[in-house]
Design an enzyme around this catalytic site. Structure first.
Site, PDB file in Angstrom:
ATOM      1  N   ILE A 148       0.913  -1.171  -0.085  1.00  0.00           N
ATOM      2  CA  ILE A 148      -0.216   0.175  -0.053  1.00  0.00           C
ATOM      3  C   ILE A 148       0.907   1.194  -0.009  1.00  0.00           C
ATOM      4  O   ILE A 148       0.770   2.259  -0.722  1.00  0.00           O
ATOM      5  CB  ILE A 148      -1.026  -0.004   1.176  1.00  0.00           C
ATOM      6  CG1 ILE A 148      -1.980  -1.133   0.927  1.00  0.00           C
ATOM      7  CG2 ILE A 148      -1.613   1.307   1.548  1.00  0.00           C
ATOM      8  CD1 ILE A 148      -2.912  -1.153   2.294  1.00  0.00           C
ATOM      9  N   LYS A 189       4.228 -18.124 -11.952  1.00  0.00           N
ATOM     10  CA  LYS A 189       2.878 -17.461 -11.431  1.00  0.00           C
ATOM     11  C   LYS A 189       3.144 -16.275 -10.733  1.00  0.00           C
ATOM     12  O   LYS A 189       2.621 -15.159 -11.111  1.00  0.00           O
ATOM     13  CB  LYS A 189       1.906 -18.474 -10.854  1.00  0.00           C
ATOM     14  CG  LYS A 189       0.510 -18.139 -10.421  1.00  0.00           C
ATOM     15  CD  LYS A 189      -0.490 -17.941 -11.661  1.00  0.00           C
ATOM     16  CE  LYS A 189      -0.825 -19.377 -12.022  1.00  0.00           C
ATOM     17  NZ  LYS A 189      -1.154 -19.860 -13.269  1.00  0.00           N
ATOM     18  N   GLN A 192       3.996 -13.496 -13.030  1.00  0.00           N
ATOM     19  CA  GLN A 192       2.817 -13.045 -13.631  1.00  0.00           C
ATOM     20  C   GLN A 192       1.855 -12.304 -12.867  1.00  0.00           C
ATOM     21  O   GLN A 192       1.273 -11.006 -13.400  1.00  0.00           O
ATOM     22  CB  GLN A 192       1.817 -14.437 -14.170  1.00  0.00           C
ATOM     23  CG  GLN A 192       2.465 -15.334 -15.249  1.00  0.00           C
ATOM     24  CD  GLN A 192       1.552 -16.402 -15.517  1.00  0.00           C
ATOM     25  OE1 GLN A 192       0.707 -16.394 -15.301  1.00  0.00           O
ATOM     26  NE2 GLN A 192       2.504 -17.511 -15.611  1.00  0.00           N
ATOM     27  N   CYS A 381      35.447   3.976  14.171  1.00  0.00           N
ATOM     28  CA  CYS A 381      34.544   4.646  14.912  1.00  0.00           C
ATOM     29  C   CYS A 381      34.488   4.311  16.331  1.00  0.00           C
ATOM     30  O   CYS A 381      35.233   4.551  17.114  1.00  0.00           O
ATOM     31  CB  CYS A 381      33.070   4.973  14.088  1.00  0.00           C
ATOM     32  SG  CYS A 381      32.289   6.465  14.742  1.00  0.00           S
ATOM     33  N   LEU A 382      33.277   3.481  16.805  1.00  0.00           N
ATOM     34  CA  LEU A 382      33.233   3.001  18.014  1.00  0.00           C
ATOM     35  C   LEU A 382      34.485   2.148  18.326  1.00  0.00           C
ATOM     36  O   LEU A 382      34.926   2.185  19.289  1.00  0.00           O
ATOM     37  CB  LEU A 382      31.858   2.131  18.169  1.00  0.00           C
ATOM     38  CG  LEU A 382      31.899   1.390  19.407  1.00  0.00           C
ATOM     39  CD1 LEU A 382      31.553   2.319  20.615  1.00  0.00           C
ATOM     40  CD2 LEU A 382      30.807   0.391  19.516  1.00  0.00           C
ATOM     41  N   HIS A 507      34.337   6.941   8.988  1.00  0.00           N
ATOM     42  CA  HIS A 507      34.215   5.663   8.445  1.00  0.00           C
ATOM     43  C   HIS A 507      34.650   5.512   6.992  1.00  0.00           C
ATOM     44  O   HIS A 507      33.868   5.560   5.859  1.00  0.00           O
ATOM     45  CB  HIS A 507      32.461   5.577   8.220  1.00  0.00           C
ATOM     46  CG  HIS A 507      31.690   5.475   9.666  1.00  0.00           C
ATOM     47  ND1 HIS A 507      31.873   4.187  10.172  1.00  0.00           N
ATOM     48  CD2 HIS A 507      31.362   6.258  10.340  1.00  0.00           C
ATOM     49  CE1 HIS A 507      30.723   4.296  11.288  1.00  0.00           C
ATOM     50  NE2 HIS A 507      30.656   5.578  11.472  1.00  0.00           N
ATOM     51  N   GLU A 509      35.068   2.741   5.133  1.00  0.00           N
ATOM     52  CA  GLU A 509      34.504   1.938   4.577  1.00  0.00           C
ATOM     53  C   GLU A 509      33.300   2.396   3.537  1.00  0.00           C
ATOM     54  O   GLU A 509      32.674   1.597   2.506  1.00  0.00           O
ATOM     55  CB  GLU A 509      33.588   0.983   5.393  1.00  0.00           C
ATOM     56  CG  GLU A 509      32.358   1.262   6.267  1.00  0.00           C
ATOM     57  CD  GLU A 509      32.568   2.009   7.226  1.00  0.00           C
ATOM     58  OE1 GLU A 509      33.585   2.706   7.720  1.00  0.00           O
ATOM     59  OE2 GLU A 509      31.624   1.801   8.271  1.00  0.00           O
TER      60      GLU A 509
HETATM   61  N1  GLN Z   1      28.520   5.177  19.329  1.00  0.00           N
HETATM   62  C1  GLN Z   1      29.588   5.995  19.159  1.00  0.00           C
HETATM   63  C2  GLN Z   1      29.399   7.323  19.012  1.00  0.00           C
HETATM   64  O1  GLN Z   1      28.225   8.058  18.770  1.00  0.00           O
HETATM   65  C3  GLN Z   1      30.308   5.568  17.862  1.00  0.00           C
HETATM   66  C4  GLN Z   1      29.205   5.796  16.451  1.00  0.00           C
HETATM   67  C5  GLN Z   1      29.661   4.795  15.378  1.00  0.00           C
HETATM   68  O2  GLN Z   1      30.619   3.891  15.621  1.00  0.00           O
HETATM   69  N2  GLN Z   1      29.230   5.157  14.312  1.00  0.00           N
HETATM   70  O3  GLN Z   1      30.150   8.257  19.000  1.00  0.00           O
END
Ligand code: GLN
Length: 539
Positions: A148, A189, A192, A381-382, A507, A509
């Site tokens: 929907i 099906k 279709q 990051c973390l 990041h 990545e």
């Molecule tokens: N939680 C952590 C922060 O906010 C790391 C965030 C993360 O890894 N993207 O700083």
């Protein structure tokens, strides 16, 4: 400008985003400038507030937009330059319509799904066409035909096709052709029915992509062609690939998919040169080397939660003619069984980003294990925050060091919230997001890998290394190898005495591509390849 709309039928998770991206690859290699975008029919403004169990990875763009993970495929498969314009959700559409309504922009008229919501969607397509240089826009419509919530988007693209004129718009429908084991038969099906559903809305796709586990034989193709109202050459098989998602463009090209697309859209363009792409795929399929890298996270059972990390490891591996065997390690399991049980025998340990305190003690143990055993370590990051906490606790003697994210009352908040973050009350779109400049310290590993004094990388976090502890960390051998443009925030840390212990607050990545691995992933995989596992002595 030409427009391609990709819809999906029968089930979700069909690989529609991948097929759209693969088409992007082929068209780019034919010399066309491709723009990609995604429409998501959910009411969230963006996926930034959803947890990974709901939605998988949140993909961040240069401009800080938090978007659907399909945009990650778009960036990896093409050179399309994405911004917040390229991911439209129902939430954004309704927000904009309602803001206009409150501002009196509709001049007393009744505000309705048709035409106001559909106009808003069409306006976005035009805005992208106007603002981004390109020859073709590929728009993927999220969800499944029949939902929907997807109806306004389908109605909008139907109207758009009429306005854009014949020969300028192509509808591609991706469906599932399931195999019934007991009958040993592929079933058409569902396809279709989903095509019928689209036609009910007024959309008649010109090309049908059939996701299948088994080859589509002639019978099946004929049936789909007949019921789908398309020539048999426009029934394209998208069979599960054996080795790598990067095979998809090659498989589609074998069936002349890109030729058919260009034909419908009256585009003259040369055949794509797929040699580099083929070479990349060959390296993935037949690698000379192997390396085992552990990714320690809390969403490891979800394939999509760390998608860009896994892809970046693959890219970096391919560049070194090496297959990266990813070992997914549950951080909470480490808390129970100890790091040796899960990490022994790995050549590299990566701790990705994350939120909240579940599993953090397991990650801290993993970072400590990598540090003490000289195992290449990459924290993101973390993952960087974890590495700092571990170092503070076990090297700097601050036994109760922590982040205020997990322990508000810690006596040693080595990771704490940025001042400007403390005032923020709303959760959506309020982190430190998108591109920020980092200055790299000459002589550091980071500097050697990037071969540059400054870099720009994408961020998504609220917490930072606490300035008050920088001297303590550095005095004990953890260097801050990257700082923010102003010099106040730690963007990267490393241990010079370790074979490879590198971590970043951003990041990386999100910036890795098939033939352009990210320098930090590249350095990490190379270090992991050099790391020799010493066999346990026999008693
Ligand atoms: N939680 C952590 C922060 O906010 C790391 C965030 C993360 O890894 N993207 O700083």
């Amino acid at each position: 400008m030409k427009y391609i709309f990709v819809t999906g039928g029968v089930v979700s998770s069909l690989g529609k985003g991948l097929a759209a991206s693969a088409l992007g690859t082929l068209l780019e290699l034919r010399g066309l400038r491709v723009i990609m975008q995604k429409f998501d029919p959910y009411l969230n403004i963006d996926p930034g507030t959803m947890n990974p169990y709901e939605h998988g990875e949140v993909y961040v763009l240069d401009d800080g937009a938090e978007t659907d993970l399909d945009l990650g495929h778009y960036e990896r498969f093409t050179h399309t330059n994405l911004s917040r314009l390229n991911n439209l959700t129902s939430g954004q559409v309704y927000m904009s319509v309602l803001e206009k309504e409150r501002a009196g922009a509709y001049e007393g008229r009744t505000v309705q799904v048709i035409p106001h919501v559909t106009n808003e969607i069409k306006d976005r397509i035009r805005e992208v066409a106007k603002n981004m240089p390109g020859d073709i826009i590929i728009t993927e419509i999220g969800g499944t035909v029949g939902d929907i919530e997807g109806l306004p988007f389908l109605e909008a693209i139907r109207q758009f096709a009429i306005e854009a004129g014949q020969g300028n718009v192509l509808f591609i429908h991706a469906t599932l052709v399931p195999y019934i084991k007991a009958a040993q038969e592929l079933k058409t099906k569902p396809t279709q029915q989903s095509l019928a559903k689209l036609r009910e809305i007024g959309i008649a796709p010109q090309i049908i992509l059939c996701r299948t586990e088994h080859p589509l034989d002639l019978d099946v193709r004929e049936k789909i062609s007949l019921f789908g109202n398309v020539p048999i050459e426009d029934v394209i098989e998208v069979r599960d690939v054996k080795h790598s998602i990067y095979e998809v463009p090659l498989k589609l090209h074998e069936q002349r998919f890109d030729d058919r697309v260009c034909k419908v859209l009256h585009i003259e363009s040369p055949q794509p040169d797929l040699s580099k792409w083929r070479h990349f795929v060959q390296r993935i399929i037949h690698p000379t080397h192997h390396v085992r890298i552990g990714v320690v996270g809390k969403y490891i059972e979800l394939q999509d939660a760390y998608k860009s990390i896994y892809e970046s490891l693959t890219h970096a591996g391919a560049a070194s003619d090496c297959k990266v065997d990813i070992v997914k390690v549950d951080a909470e399991a480490i808390e129970k069984g100890g790091p040796d049980l899960y990490l022994n025998g790995l050549q590299g340990i990566l701790i990705p980003g994350g939120f909240g305190d579940r599993g953090t003690e397991g990650k801290i143990a993993a970072a400590g294990y990598a540090r003490q055993h000289g195992i290449p370590f990459f924290g993101i990051c973390l993952g960087m925050q974890i590495a700092v906490i571990e170092f503070a606790r076990n090297v700097c003697g601050l036994a109760q060091a922590s982040s205020t994210e997990f322990d508000k009352g810690t006596p040693h908040p080595v990771i704490s919230m940025m001042e400007e973050q403390k005032k923020i009350r709303h959760l959506g779109g309020t982190m430190r997001l998108g591109n920020w400049v980092t200055r790299l310290v000459p002589g550091s590993k980071a500097h050697a890998l990037y071969q540059s004094d400054t870099i720009e990388e994408r961020h998504r976090h609220r917490y930072e290394v606490n300035e008050d502890y920088k001297d303590t960390l550095e005095s004990r051998g953890m260097i801050i190898s990257g700082v923010s443009a102003k010099g106040d925030l730690a963007e990267m840390v490393e241990l010079p005495a370790h074979p490879y212990f590198v971590a970043c607050q951003f990041h990386p990545e999100f910036l890795s591509k098939p033939n352009h691995p990210h320098p930090l992933f590249h350095g990490f995989v190379q270090a992991a390849m050099k790391h020799r596992i010493v066999p346990e002595p026999h008693c």
